[in-house]
Design a protein around this motif. Structure first.
Motif, PDB file in Angstrom:
ATOM      1  N   VAL A 101      76.554  30.044  44.530  1.00 19.05           N
ATOM      2  CA  VAL A 101      75.555  29.462  45.426  1.00 19.05           C
ATOM      3  C   VAL A 101      76.163  28.179  45.999  1.00 19.05           C
ATOM      4  N   GLN A 129      73.898  20.919  44.799  1.00 16.35           N
ATOM      5  CA  GLN A 129      74.897  21.911  44.443  1.00 16.35           C
ATOM      6  C   GLN A 129      74.920  22.110  42.933  1.00 16.35           C
ATOM      7  N   LEU A 175      68.245  31.161  39.484  1.00 14.56           N
ATOM      8  CA  LEU A 175      69.238  30.112  39.706  1.00 14.56           C
ATOM      9  C   LEU A 175      69.524  29.438  38.376  1.00 14.56           C
ATOM     10  N   VAL A 180      71.593  24.478  47.584  1.00 17.10           N
ATOM     11  CA  VAL A 180      70.216  24.771  47.202  1.00 17.10           C
ATOM     12  C   VAL A 180      69.341  23.624  47.676  1.00 17.10           C
ATOM     13  N   TYR A 232      74.869  25.422  41.197  1.00 15.32           N
ATOM     14  CA  TYR A 232      74.103  26.544  40.665  1.00 15.32           C
ATOM     15  C   TYR A 232      74.849  27.848  40.882  1.00 15.32           C
ATOM     16  N   LYS A 233      74.492  28.840  40.064  1.00 17.28           N
ATOM     17  CA  LYS A 233      74.914  30.220  40.228  1.00 17.28           C
ATOM     18  C   LYS A 233      73.636  31.048  40.295  1.00 17.28           C
ATOM     19  N   LEU A 234      73.691  32.193  40.955  1.00 19.19           N
ATOM     20  CA  LEU A 234      72.537  33.086  41.031  1.00 19.19           C
ATOM     21  C   LEU A 234      72.791  34.297  40.150  1.00 19.19           C
TER      22      LEU A 234
END
Length: 106
Positions: free
Chosen positions: A94, A2, A62, A97, A4-6
């Motif tokens: 997100v 875990q 990401l 991942v 992350y941002k996209l």
């Protein structure tokens, strides 16, 4: 994994490498570039009376949350996204991942 941002960036065809380079300099580790076709108000053009759509490139990057602002700012500046018809960028959450093996082994 875990955390992350996209960052999704939609830019004119041919400018994705420049934008991706700027995102890397701002802290992104890389991304994926996809070819797309725009359908917004600025993309529709006429050629002998036939509507054609401008080709675009979509960058999927990401990014760790603490790097999102610097990466997004770099994308906007390098892609000139504050100018009309240049594109758009946005950030999505997100939830999970997997497959980032080089990060999991740290």
């Amino acid at each position: 994994m875990q955390g992350y941002k996209l960052v999704v960036s939609i830019v004119p065809k041919g400018s994705a490498n420049t934008v991706m380079d700027a995102a890397r300099e701002a802290g992104a580790e890389g991304g994926t570039i996809l070819l797309a076709r725009g359908t917004g108000i600025h993309e529709a053009r006429k050629f002998f009376g036939i509507s054609i759509s401008a080709e675009r490139e979509v960058l999927l990057t990401l990014v760790e949350p603490e790097k999102v602002r610097s990466v997004l700012d770099a994308v906007v500046e390098s892609g000139k996204l504050n100018e009309p018809a240049r594109g758009i960028a946005f950030v999505l959450p997100v939830d999970e991942v997997t497959g980032i093996v080089h990060r999991e082994n740290r």
